[in-house]
Structure formats: structure tokens, C-alpha cells
Write a protein that holds these residues in place. Sequence first.
Motif, PDB file in Angstrom:
ATOM      1  N   ASP A  53      10.660 -14.626 -20.620  1.00 22.41           N
ATOM      2  CA  ASP A  53      11.022 -12.501 -21.150  1.00 22.41           C
ATOM      3  C   ASP A  53      12.011 -12.336 -20.321  1.00 22.41           C
ATOM      4  O   ASP A  53      12.414 -11.287 -20.067  1.00 22.41           O
ATOM      5  CB  ASP A  53       9.994 -11.865 -21.592  1.00 22.41           C
ATOM      6  CG  ASP A  53       9.305 -12.592 -22.985  1.00 22.41           C
ATOM      7  OD1 ASP A  53      10.134 -13.432 -23.599  1.00 22.41           O
ATOM      8  OD2 ASP A  53       8.292 -11.289 -23.327  1.00 22.41           O
ATOM      9  N   ARG A  86      15.675 -13.777 -19.174  1.00 24.76           N
ATOM     10  CA  ARG A  86      15.697 -13.617 -20.873  1.00 24.76           C
ATOM     11  C   ARG A  86      16.959 -12.096 -20.563  1.00 24.76           C
ATOM     12  O   ARG A  86      17.745 -11.372 -20.701  1.00 24.76           O
ATOM     13  CB  ARG A  86      15.631 -13.783 -22.190  1.00 24.76           C
ATOM     14  CG  ARG A  86      15.973 -13.024 -23.308  1.00 24.76           C
ATOM     15  CD  ARG A  86      15.212 -13.816 -24.281  1.00 24.76           C
ATOM     16  NE  ARG A  86      13.985 -12.468 -24.373  1.00 24.76           N
ATOM     17  CZ  ARG A  86      13.823 -11.027 -24.428  1.00 24.76           C
ATOM     18  NH1 ARG A  86      15.040 -10.328 -24.909  1.00 24.76           N
ATOM     19  NH2 ARG A  86      12.397 -11.000 -24.987  1.00 24.76           N
ATOM     20  N   ARG A  87      15.678 -11.252 -20.458  1.00 23.77           N
ATOM     21  CA  ARG A  87      16.353 -10.381 -20.249  1.00 23.77           C
ATOM     22  C   ARG A  87      17.205  -9.649 -18.863  1.00 23.77           C
ATOM     23  O   ARG A  87      18.131  -8.565 -19.060  1.00 23.77           O
ATOM     24  CB  ARG A  87      15.186  -8.820 -20.034  1.00 23.77           C
ATOM     25  CG  ARG A  87      14.212  -8.398 -21.260  1.00 23.77           C
ATOM     26  CD  ARG A  87      12.682  -7.735 -21.150  1.00 23.77           C
ATOM     27  NE  ARG A  87      11.882  -8.066 -22.232  1.00 23.77           N
ATOM     28  CZ  ARG A  87      10.631  -7.154 -22.031  1.00 23.77           C
ATOM     29  NH1 ARG A  87      10.056  -7.333 -20.903  1.00 23.77           N
ATOM     30  NH2 ARG A  87       9.856  -7.216 -23.374  1.00 23.77           N
TER      31      ARG A  87
END
Length: 216
Positions: free
Chosen positions: A4, A7-8
Motif C-alpha cells: 500500500d 502504491r501511494r
Amino acid sequence: MGKDKIRRFAEIEDFSNVLQLDEGKPYKGQWSKNFFKNENPVVLELACGKGEYTVNLATLFPDKNFIGVDYKGNRIWRGAKTALEDGVNNVAFLRIQIETLIDYFSAGEVDEIWITFPDPQPQLSREKKRLTSPRFLNMYTEILKPGGFVNLKTDNDGFYEYTAGKIKELDLKEHINTADLYKSEFADEVLSIKTYYEKKYLKDNKNINYLKFSFK
């Protein structure tokens, strides 16, 4: 680093409302004119985390420009994405170390500063990292316009007491001082904006401290 976070970090590279490191330097002294394309006042939230306060303030005050400052891009992602999805155009996020603030803002360019639930840095050896230590207060003095406010909301009683002490020690002008905001007369629409962590503190019956001060 988790998937995550990766991805961010990748996503904010393409966010029009996020500037990372040196990308913000060309706007020094020209944030309103060249970035926001207006002449409105500039307000900062330091250590903005997920940017909840930044976005909520921008929604309440469309006639001001708000910049959330933090170094953790995976946290900034949340506020930046919300602002883009909701069409809040008077908000930006600057991913820098707060210690370098004066490299990005000119003297008197900032109208107001918000510090909401920062790391209190309780160890004495880390005093210089507290966002209301003399080291940082000197930076704020430089970039704030004359009479510009600094606002602090914190659940940490020790950090609140430390800051209140610095206000007196340095002969700054105190405007509001309360150790229990929501039992005071000051909890208006602006001060009642609640971050994720503040909601958790309140659920645990933790008092919220608030200080508003300026430099003479």
C-alpha cells in the motif's frame, strides 16, 4: 515497505496538488500567484499527517490557500486524494522536512500556521525536534506576516505545558489557552474539526489542549 505504501508513493507522483522536495522551491514567495493562481492568503498545517485538518479548513475557507506539510508521502496521499476527488482546489501538500521550511516560503508569506497533534518528542534530548521549540519558533517568525497566528492542538499535556511555557518565556502574545478545548467556550466550527487520532483520544475521554499565539 508494504504494498500500500509503495502504491501511494507512486500515485502522489502524478497528483497535481502534491509537490515533493525541491519541486516546491520555485514557488517560494509566489505560492498564491504562481501555484494557486490567485492573491489569497496562505495558511500552513505542519506535520499534517493524512491532511484531514488541511482539507477541512480549505473547504470552510475557499478564499484562502492551504498547504499541508509533512514528509511521509503515504500519509499525505489520503488528504491529497480526498481534495482531488472532492474538487477542493485551494489545497496543496508539500512533502518536505519541516526543518527546511524557510527554503520554501519567503518572509511574511504565510498568514497562519496550524500544528495539529504532532509528535510531542517527550524526551529532553529531542527538545529541538518539538515543533514549538525556539528553533522552530524562529522559523515561524520569519515566514509569518506580522501578527500572524500559530495554532496548536494536542492531546499531550506535557507538550502543551512546554509550549505555554515557551510563550511566556519568549514574551509572545497569547490569544487563547485552554487545557480542555471541548469544555471551553472556544470550540467553534474550526476548532471542532477532528482528525482520526483526535476522535480516538476523545473516545478515551482524553482532554484536548489548544493554544493560539502570535509574535509581537
